[in-house]
Design an enzyme around this catalytic site. Structure first.
Site, PDB file in Angstrom:
ATOM      1  N   MET A  92      35.365  43.434  32.803  1.00 50.92           N
ATOM      2  CA  MET A  92      35.247  42.849  31.465  1.00 50.92           C
ATOM      3  C   MET A  92      33.903  43.134  30.794  1.00 50.92           C
ATOM      4  SD  MET A  92      37.974  41.745  30.538  1.00 50.92           S
ATOM      5  CE  MET A  92      39.561  41.674  31.331  1.00 50.92           C
ATOM      6  N   HIS A 119      37.205  34.322  33.089  1.00 52.62           N
ATOM      7  CA  HIS A 119      36.292  35.070  33.965  1.00 52.62           C
ATOM      8  C   HIS A 119      34.823  34.862  33.579  1.00 52.62           C
ATOM      9  CE1 HIS A 119      36.903  37.655  30.466  1.00 52.62           C
ATOM     10  NE2 HIS A 119      35.666  38.071  30.682  1.00 52.62           N
ATOM     11  N   SER A 169      32.041  25.305  29.582  1.00 51.32           N
ATOM     12  CA  SER A 169      31.292  24.498  30.539  1.00 51.32           C
ATOM     13  C   SER A 169      30.479  23.425  29.821  1.00 51.32           C
ATOM     14  CB  SER A 169      30.346  25.420  31.302  1.00 51.32           C
ATOM     15  OG  SER A 169      29.428  24.681  32.066  1.00 51.32           O
ATOM     16  N   TYR A 182      23.488  32.305  31.635  1.00 54.53           N
ATOM     17  CA  TYR A 182      24.857  31.755  31.696  1.00 54.53           C
ATOM     18  C   TYR A 182      25.079  30.725  30.586  1.00 54.53           C
ATOM     19  CZ  TYR A 182      28.704  28.851  33.505  1.00 54.53           C
ATOM     20  OH  TYR A 182      29.859  28.123  33.630  1.00 54.53           O
ATOM     21  N   SER A 184      23.611  30.477  27.794  1.00 52.09           N
ATOM     22  CA  SER A 184      23.671  31.152  26.493  1.00 52.09           C
ATOM     23  C   SER A 184      25.067  31.699  26.218  1.00 52.09           C
ATOM     24  CB  SER A 184      22.703  32.336  26.440  1.00 52.09           C
ATOM     25  OG  SER A 184      21.487  32.007  26.999  1.00 52.09           O
ATOM     26  N   LYS A 186      27.872  30.598  27.331  1.00 45.86           N
ATOM     27  CA  LYS A 186      28.828  29.500  27.091  1.00 45.86           C
ATOM     28  C   LYS A 186      28.579  28.842  25.721  1.00 45.86           C
ATOM     29  CE  LYS A 186      31.317  29.790  30.831  1.00 45.86           C
ATOM     30  NZ  LYS A 186      32.711  30.273  30.739  1.00 45.86           N
ATOM     31  N   LEU A 216      30.732  20.288  37.135  1.00 43.66           N
ATOM     32  CA  LEU A 216      30.630  21.071  38.373  1.00 43.66           C
ATOM     33  C   LEU A 216      31.962  21.056  39.130  1.00 43.66           C
ATOM     34  CD1 LEU A 216      28.747  22.736  40.176  1.00 43.66           C
ATOM     35  CD2 LEU A 216      28.058  20.603  41.305  1.00 43.66           C
ATOM     36  N   ASP A 218      34.246  22.703  42.522  1.00 44.95           N
ATOM     37  CA  ASP A 218      33.906  23.126  43.890  1.00 44.95           C
ATOM     38  C   ASP A 218      34.331  24.550  44.267  1.00 44.95           C
ATOM     39  OD1 ASP A 218      36.634  22.941  44.137  1.00 44.95           O
ATOM     40  OD2 ASP A 218      36.631  21.443  45.753  1.00 44.95           O
TER      41      ASP A 218
HETATM   42  N1  LIG Z   1      32.665  26.301  39.115  1.00 44.80           N
HETATM   43  C1  LIG Z   1      32.009  25.522  38.281  1.00 44.80           C
HETATM   44  O1  LIG Z   1      31.223  24.659  38.700  1.00 44.80           O
HETATM   45  C2  LIG Z   1      32.225  25.625  36.805  1.00 44.80           C
HETATM   46  C3  LIG Z   1      31.632  24.668  35.970  1.00 44.80           C
HETATM   47  C4  LIG Z   1      31.818  24.767  34.591  1.00 44.80           C
HETATM   48  C5  LIG Z   1      32.573  25.810  34.082  1.00 44.80           C
HETATM   49  N2  LIG Z   1      33.114  26.732  34.902  1.00 44.80           N
HETATM   50  C6  LIG Z   1      33.856  27.846  34.305  1.00 44.80           C
HETATM   51  O2  LIG Z   1      35.092  28.035  34.934  1.00 44.80           O
HETATM   52  C7  LIG Z   1      35.440  29.409  34.921  1.00 44.80           C
HETATM   53  C8  LIG Z   1      35.773  29.872  36.331  1.00 44.80           C
HETATM   54  O3  LIG Z   1      34.669  29.596  37.175  1.00 44.80           O
HETATM   55  P1  LIG Z   1      34.769  29.816  38.754  1.00 44.80           P
HETATM   56  O4  LIG Z   1      33.761  28.941  39.385  1.00 44.80           O
HETATM   57  O5  LIG Z   1      36.194  29.731  39.171  1.00 44.80           O
HETATM   58  O6  LIG Z   1      34.261  31.342  38.868  1.00 44.80           O
HETATM   59  P2  LIG Z   1      34.324  32.326  40.128  1.00 44.80           P
HETATM   60  O7  LIG Z   1      34.924  31.636  41.295  1.00 44.80           O
HETATM   61  O8  LIG Z   1      32.964  32.930  40.260  1.00 44.80           O
HETATM   62  O9  LIG Z   1      35.345  33.442  39.654  1.00 44.80           O
HETATM   63  C9  LIG Z   1      34.994  34.347  38.665  1.00 44.80           C
HETATM   64  C10 LIG Z   1      36.163  35.280  38.422  1.00 44.80           C
HETATM   65  O10 LIG Z   1      35.768  36.269  37.453  1.00 44.80           O
HETATM   66  C11 LIG Z   1      35.958  37.568  38.016  1.00 44.80           C
HETATM   67  N3  LIG Z   1      34.928  38.476  37.528  1.00 44.80           N
HETATM   68  C12 LIG Z   1      33.599  38.484  37.833  1.00 44.80           C
HETATM   69  N4  LIG Z   1      32.972  39.466  37.179  1.00 44.80           N
HETATM   70  C13 LIG Z   1      33.908  40.115  36.447  1.00 44.80           C
HETATM   71  C14 LIG Z   1      33.879  41.255  35.590  1.00 44.80           C
HETATM   72  N5  LIG Z   1      32.745  41.920  35.354  1.00 44.80           N
HETATM   73  N6  LIG Z   1      35.033  41.665  35.026  1.00 44.80           N
HETATM   74  C15 LIG Z   1      36.195  41.006  35.279  1.00 44.80           C
HETATM   75  N7  LIG Z   1      36.295  39.922  36.066  1.00 44.80           N
HETATM   76  C16 LIG Z   1      35.154  39.489  36.658  1.00 44.80           C
HETATM   77  C17 LIG Z   1      35.899  37.365  39.535  1.00 44.80           C
HETATM   78  O11 LIG Z   1      36.648  38.317  40.239  1.00 44.80           O
HETATM   79  P3  LIG Z   1      36.119  39.757  40.738  1.00 44.80           P
HETATM   80  O12 LIG Z   1      34.868  39.503  41.496  1.00 44.80           O
HETATM   81  O13 LIG Z   1      37.260  40.256  41.553  1.00 44.80           O
HETATM   82  O14 LIG Z   1      35.914  40.557  39.490  1.00 44.80           O
HETATM   83  C18 LIG Z   1      36.596  36.015  39.664  1.00 44.80           C
HETATM   84  O15 LIG Z   1      37.997  36.176  39.656  1.00 44.80           O
HETATM   85  C19 LIG Z   1      34.259  30.137  34.306  1.00 44.80           C
HETATM   86  O16 LIG Z   1      34.497  30.377  32.940  1.00 44.80           O
HETATM   87  C20 LIG Z   1      33.119  29.155  34.487  1.00 44.80           C
HETATM   88  O17 LIG Z   1      32.110  29.316  33.510  1.00 44.80           O
HETATM   89  C21 LIG Z   1      32.957  26.676  36.246  1.00 44.80           C
END
Ligand SMILES: NC(=O)c1ccc[n+]([C@@H]2O[C@H](COP(=O)([O-])OP(=O)(O)OC[C@H]3O[C@@H](n4cnc5c(N)ncnc54)[C@H](OP(=O)(O)O)[C@@H]3O)[C@@H](O)[C@H]2O)c1
Ligand SMILES: *[C@@H]1O[C@H](CO)[C@@H](O)[C@H](O)[C@H]1NC(C)=O
Length: 287
Positions: A92, A119, A169, A182, A184, A186, A216, A218
């Protein structure tokens, strides 16, 4: 507890419950056969969303960079009840992949009912060290790809009276230390898609936009960063995923998960110095 504090908390609780009771009800059948594209679905919240959509009998396209991992997720989706499950590996942060993925989805499913943009590219959890190149790259991955895909899918979503779901987020509404790049990306998403929400409403568009504010969660990638650094509670990814799907399916403009994220956003502007104190002291940091 002082009387005024009690009155204040009671009115917040009443306002909160009023909003919850007015929420439209979710019908799982509405997702049977729905044509869905989920990004960042190889792991974390995106993977969990793919499994929920599968369980509801949707037709799913998943994407991320790692094709081999996506293949396994797609197979599990089929075993859980997805009508169709395809995957496409894409980066992406590239210029052309966001469009290519939407074209793939339109081609395979003949249209889209849900575009779920989720993503994020990997980013360090550390104080800003002046790495402008990384921040530019992250903006491409976390922001520019979102607006490119949304624009590409919009005509199909208009046709299907579909929904655009943006996973954002709490850090898109409340700046926090160690994640300046990050945060920025969002904030940019909230600004852009907040504006687009107004424009679509003014045009009587068929398309709904849901902006999801998460605290947050998990997932592996998040826990790896904050383990031992903060005692902020983490909420389960599968539950976050389900709440995002319901918010999109019921065409609500916003989700706050867990619920108190909405409360934090409300109070931060009323008590700025207290909020800053709490934020700066919720991390183990010794200069
Ligand atoms: N976890 C939290 O605490 C939290 C809190 C607030 C908001 N969020 C939001 O929730 C969403 C998901 O978070 P998450 O924690 O589930 O993230 P994650 O586990 O790190 O997963 C990120 C996903 O994006 C893909 N990805 C990474 N770089 C990419 C690239 N350059 N092109 C295409 N795909 C890419 C990864 O797969 P590959 O490595 O295979 O590309 C993976 O499938 C995000 O928008 C995040 O900002 C999360
Ligand atoms: C909105 O949806 C209706 C019904 O599907 C369709 O006829 C109409 O063309 C759509 N509007 C736009 C702007 O595409």
């Amino acid at each position: 507890m002082k009387t005024c504090t009690k009155i204040f908390l009671a009115s917040v609780a009443v306002a909160f419950l009023a909003v919850k009771w007015n929420a439209p009800s979710f019908h799982a059948e509405s997702l049977r056969g729905a044509r869905v594209l989920v990004t960042g679905a190889s792991t974390g919240i995106g993977e969990q969303m793919a499994y929920h959509y599968a369980h509801f009998g949707a037709q799913i396209i998943i994407t991320a960079r790692r094709g081999n991992v996506l293949q396994q997720v797609a197979e599990k989706c089929l075993s859980l009840g997805a009508q169709k499950a395809y995957y496409i590996a894409a980066d992406m942060a590239s210029e052309s992949d966001p469009d290519r993925v939407v074209e793939f989805a339109l081609d395979k499913l003949g249209g889209l009912d849900y575009l779920v943009l989720n993503h994020i590219g990997p980013s360090p959890f550390s104080m800003w060290d002046g790495d402008v190149e990384h921040t530019k790259w992250l903006m491409k991955a976390n922001f520019f790809s979102y607006i490119q895909m949304a624009w590409k899918a919009l005509p199909s979503l208009e046709q299907s009276q579909g929904s655009l779901v943006i996973v954002s987020s709490l850090l898109g509404k409340m700046p926090s230390p160690f994640v300046a790049p990050y945060t920025s990306t969002k904030f940019a998403l909230n600004g852009f898609f907040g504006a687009l929400q107004h424009e679509l409403a003014m045009k009587n568009s068929n398309v709904s936009i849901s902006i999801c504010t998460l605290g947050l969660i998990d997932t592996e990638s998040a826990m790896e960063k904050v383990r031992g650094v903060t005692s902020v509670p983490a909420y389960p990814a599968t539950d976050a995923a389900k709440n995002i799907i319901i918010t999109g399916a019921t065409r609500q403009s916003e989700l706050f998960y867990p619920w108190f994220t909405q409360f934090l956003i409300l109070i931060k502007d009323w008590f700025p110095s207290t909020t800053s104190y709490i934020i700066q002291n919720s991390y183990n940091y010794n200069p």
